[in-house]
Design a protein around this motif. Structure first.
Motif, PDB file in Angstrom:
ATOM      1  N   LEU A   1      86.945  -2.436  15.428  1.00  0.00           N
ATOM      2  CA  LEU A   1      87.661  -2.795  16.651  1.00  0.00           C
ATOM      3  C   LEU A   1      88.971  -3.509  16.335  1.00  0.00           C
ATOM      4  CD1 LEU A   1      84.828  -4.191  18.965  1.00  0.00           C
ATOM      5  CD2 LEU A   1      86.103  -2.071  19.277  1.00  0.00           C
ATOM      6  N   LEU A   2      88.913  -4.502  15.456  1.00  0.00           N
ATOM      7  CA  LEU A   2      90.110  -5.256  15.107  1.00  0.00           C
ATOM      8  C   LEU A   2      91.174  -4.345  14.503  1.00  0.00           C
ATOM      9  CD1 LEU A   2      91.440  -8.062  14.851  1.00  0.00           C
ATOM     10  CD2 LEU A   2      90.391  -8.253  12.597  1.00  0.00           C
ATOM     11  N   TYR A   3      90.755  -3.453  13.648  1.00  0.00           N
ATOM     12  CA  TYR A   3      91.693  -2.518  13.019  1.00  0.00           C
ATOM     13  C   TYR A   3      92.336  -1.623  14.085  1.00  0.00           C
ATOM     14  CZ  TYR A   3      93.527   0.606   9.402  1.00  0.00           C
ATOM     15  OH  TYR A   3      94.350   1.340   8.581  1.00  0.00           O
ATOM     16  N   LEU A   4      91.519  -1.074  14.987  1.00  0.00           N
ATOM     17  CA  LEU A   4      92.048  -0.173  16.015  1.00  0.00           C
ATOM     18  C   LEU A   4      93.045  -0.895  16.916  1.00  0.00           C
ATOM     19  CD1 LEU A   4      91.989   2.597  17.404  1.00  0.00           C
ATOM     20  CD2 LEU A   4      90.032   1.789  18.747  1.00  0.00           C
ATOM     21  N   LEU A   5      92.802  -2.155  17.190  1.00  0.00           N
ATOM     22  CA  LEU A   5      93.699  -2.910  18.059  1.00  0.00           C
ATOM     23  C   LEU A   5      95.043  -3.202  17.410  1.00  0.00           C
ATOM     24  CD1 LEU A   5      91.186  -5.501  19.555  1.00  0.00           C
ATOM     25  CD2 LEU A   5      92.422  -3.750  20.838  1.00  0.00           C
ATOM     26  N   ARG A   6      95.067  -3.324  16.088  1.00  0.00           N
ATOM     27  CA  ARG A   6      96.235  -3.887  15.437  1.00  0.00           C
ATOM     28  C   ARG A   6      96.965  -2.951  14.480  1.00  0.00           C
ATOM     29  NH1 ARG A   6      96.336  -9.816  15.071  1.00  0.00           N
ATOM     30  NH2 ARG A   6      94.871 -10.640  16.588  1.00  0.00           N
TER      31      ARG A   6
ATOM     32  N   LEU B   1      82.280   3.967  14.257  1.00  0.00           N
ATOM     33  CA  LEU B   1      82.829   5.053  15.070  1.00  0.00           C
ATOM     34  C   LEU B   1      82.519   4.859  16.549  1.00  0.00           C
ATOM     35  CD1 LEU B   1      81.890   8.161  12.868  1.00  0.00           C
ATOM     36  CD2 LEU B   1      84.222   7.443  13.447  1.00  0.00           C
ATOM     37  N   PHE B   2      81.271   4.540  16.844  1.00  0.00           N
ATOM     38  CA  PHE B   2      80.847   4.425  18.243  1.00  0.00           C
ATOM     39  C   PHE B   2      81.586   3.285  18.942  1.00  0.00           C
ATOM     40  CE2 PHE B   2      77.886   3.217  21.666  1.00  0.00           C
ATOM     41  CZ  PHE B   2      77.728   4.455  22.283  1.00  0.00           C
ATOM     42  N   THR B   3      81.716   2.152  18.276  1.00  0.00           N
ATOM     43  CA  THR B   3      82.375   1.005  18.900  1.00  0.00           C
ATOM     44  C   THR B   3      83.869   1.250  19.078  1.00  0.00           C
ATOM     45  OG1 THR B   3      80.748  -0.386  17.765  1.00  0.00           O
ATOM     46  CG2 THR B   3      82.603  -1.487  18.798  1.00  0.00           C
ATOM     47  N   ALA B   4      84.529   1.771  18.041  1.00  0.00           N
ATOM     48  CA  ALA B   4      85.964   2.027  18.142  1.00  0.00           C
ATOM     49  C   ALA B   4      86.259   3.126  19.161  1.00  0.00           C
ATOM     50  CB  ALA B   4      86.518   2.408  16.769  1.00  0.00           C
ATOM     51  N   ALA B   5      85.456   4.182  19.164  1.00  0.00           N
ATOM     52  CA  ALA B   5      85.666   5.259  20.128  1.00  0.00           C
ATOM     53  C   ALA B   5      85.417   4.781  21.550  1.00  0.00           C
ATOM     54  CB  ALA B   5      84.756   6.441  19.795  1.00  0.00           C
ATOM     55  N   ALA B   6      84.467   3.852  21.739  1.00  0.00           N
ATOM     56  CA  ALA B   6      84.210   3.297  23.072  1.00  0.00           C
ATOM     57  C   ALA B   6      85.420   2.525  23.576  1.00  0.00           C
ATOM     58  CB  ALA B   6      82.969   2.406  23.032  1.00  0.00           C
ATOM     59  N   LEU B   7      86.037   1.725  22.686  1.00  0.00           N
ATOM     60  CA  LEU B   7      87.236   0.992  23.080  1.00  0.00           C
ATOM     61  C   LEU B   7      88.353   1.943  23.452  1.00  0.00           C
ATOM     62  CD1 LEU B   7      88.877  -1.634  23.335  1.00  0.00           C
ATOM     63  CD2 LEU B   7      89.415  -1.426  20.903  1.00  0.00           C
ATOM     64  N   LYS B   8      88.586   2.956  22.635  1.00  0.00           N
ATOM     65  CA  LYS B   8      89.642   3.912  22.929  1.00  0.00           C
ATOM     66  C   LYS B   8      89.374   4.638  24.241  1.00  0.00           C
ATOM     67  CE  LYS B   8      89.975   8.017  21.013  1.00  0.00           C
ATOM     68  NZ  LYS B   8      90.206   9.143  20.069  1.00  0.00           N
ATOM     69  N   ALA B   9      88.126   5.011  24.482  1.00  0.00           N
ATOM     70  CA  ALA B   9      87.801   5.843  25.637  1.00  0.00           C
ATOM     71  C   ALA B   9      87.833   5.085  26.949  1.00  0.00           C
ATOM     72  CB  ALA B   9      86.429   6.474  25.433  1.00  0.00           C
ATOM     73  N   TYR B  10      87.230   3.885  26.984  1.00  0.00           N
ATOM     74  CA  TYR B  10      87.013   3.215  28.267  1.00  0.00           C
ATOM     75  C   TYR B  10      87.345   1.726  28.283  1.00  0.00           C
ATOM     76  CZ  TYR B  10      84.424   7.501  29.259  1.00  0.00           C
ATOM     77  OH  TYR B  10      84.066   8.817  29.442  1.00  0.00           O
ATOM     78  N   GLY B  11      87.811   1.170  27.172  1.00  0.00           N
ATOM     79  CA  GLY B  11      88.206  -0.226  27.180  1.00  0.00           C
ATOM     80  C   GLY B  11      87.057  -1.193  26.930  1.00  0.00           C
TER      81      GLY B  11
ATOM     82  N   PRO C   1      84.823  -2.927  28.828  1.00  0.00           N
ATOM     83  CA  PRO C   1      83.458  -2.762  29.346  1.00  0.00           C
ATOM     84  C   PRO C   1      82.615  -1.852  28.460  1.00  0.00           C
ATOM     85  CG  PRO C   1      85.039  -2.612  31.140  1.00  0.00           C
ATOM     86  CD  PRO C   1      85.838  -2.622  29.869  1.00  0.00           C
ATOM     87  N   ALA C   2      83.229  -0.801  27.928  1.00  0.00           N
ATOM     88  CA  ALA C   2      82.503   0.102  27.032  1.00  0.00           C
ATOM     89  C   ALA C   2      82.201  -0.568  25.701  1.00  0.00           C
ATOM     90  CB  ALA C   2      83.318   1.378  26.805  1.00  0.00           C
ATOM     91  N   VAL C   3      83.106  -1.424  25.221  1.00  0.00           N
ATOM     92  CA  VAL C   3      82.859  -2.135  23.969  1.00  0.00           C
ATOM     93  C   VAL C   3      81.646  -3.040  24.093  1.00  0.00           C
ATOM     94  CG1 VAL C   3      83.772  -3.902  22.410  1.00  0.00           C
ATOM     95  CG2 VAL C   3      85.238  -2.027  23.164  1.00  0.00           C
TER      96      VAL C   3
END
Length: 308
Positions: A33-38, A216-226, A228-230
């Motif tokens: 998650l941190l990597y995907l955000l930054r 994968l599941f956590t990062a893809a959830a953030l990308k897909a729905y923000g 709440p999905a995380v």
């Protein structure tokens, strides 16, 4: 995959497994998650990610254990060295200049090979080996998870991938004990692809494949729905990816002929991940693309200046 000896009482063993699996799953998921955000990775020119790509990834991971079993030890270590070298260099190239990047990779991989060959005669040696191995494995999983998610892998792809691994895990752990054989043959090899720790004669590990799915599941959830999905993704990872597999050994006899316990973690997580994805899809609709994610307020802007 979780494993431990049976020299301690069942409850204390399960708590030990729970501790290791929760730490590994959360470290990978939060790191992804941190990597995907930054951090932005260059997107490979491979077109749109689709179901065929998921199938290719699944087949690759499915046949990899057989490859490990037929190769000599030096070849396995060489293959793992190249694999981790590639994942770490791709993932952390945006963060470091070439010289410190390759020095750091060399220290991590070289240190792990040295520990695997020289430090496993004592419990502190094993603990040092597992601590260093866990750092390498988590960093590699975070890198690969972001390579796929930033490259176009969607939450639905991850959900189906987890379902496929759930079936694979059940077959090749319970029916055909390939995973048990891998643990027996390769625990203690340099760069063993797992997060783990040893206390006395008991050892608990979580395989790289499981950690990759959680990231994968956590990062893809953030990308897909923000966010709440995380929140849902992290609950599923902790409960069905870590807690349920570890505690299931209190009720299910996973003990093999060598007195190891190998638990098919994805058999617990895969169905939960798919149901979680379907619920998110029903509640929030179509997933965001990477372009829409980058345009949202979710991303921390301009913290790492790399090509998009």
């Amino acid at each position: 995959m979780l494993t431990s000896g049976i020299l301690s009482p069942v409850l204390s063993r399960s708590i030990f497994e729970l501790f290791v699996s929760v730490i590994g799953a959360l470290a990978t998921s939060l790191g992804a998650l941190l990597y995907l955000l930054r951090v932005r990775l260059d997107r490979p020119a491979i077109g749109k990610f689709n179901g065929r790509d998921v199938l290719i990834l699944f087949v690759f991971l499915a046949i990899l254990p057989a490859v490990y079993l037929v190769l000599p030890r030096w070849a396995v270590t060489s293959l793992l060295s190249l694999t981790f070298m590639a994942s770490l260099s791709i993932g952390f190239r945006p963060l470091f200049n070439p010289t410190p990047l390759w020095v750091g990779i060399g220290v991590l991989l070289g240190g792990n090979i040295w520990l695997g060959q020289n430090a496993l005669g004592t419990v502190p040696g094993w603990q040092a080996f597992w601590a260093e191995t866990s750092v390498v494995v988590v960093l590699g999983a975070v890198s690969v998870a972001n390579l796929y998610v930033q490259g176009g892998m969607q939450l639905r792809h991850v959900a189906w991938f987890a379902v496929g691994l759930a079936v694979y895990d059940a077959v090749f752990t319970v029916a055909i004990p390939v995973s048990n054989l891998l643990v027996r043959e390769f625990v203690g090899y340099p760069l063993f692809p797992a997060v783990g720790m040893r206390i006395g004669f008991d050892e608990a590990i979580v395989g790289l494949g499981d950690l990759l799915v959680y990231g994968l599941f956590t990062a893809a959830a953030l990308k897909a729905y923000g966010w709440p999905a995380v929140r849902l993704a992290l609950v599923l990872v902790v409960v069905f990816g870590a807690a349920m597999p570890a505690l299931s050994s209190l009720l299910i006899d996973y003990i093999d002929a060598r007195a190891d316990i190998v638990i098919p973690a994805q058999t617990w997580f895969g169905p939960a991940a798919y149901i979680g994805y379907r619920w998110l899809r029903h509640r929030y609709g179509p997933e965001r693309t990477m372009r829409e994610f980058l345009a949202s307020r979710t991303v921390v802007p301009d913290l790492v200046a790399v090509p998009a």
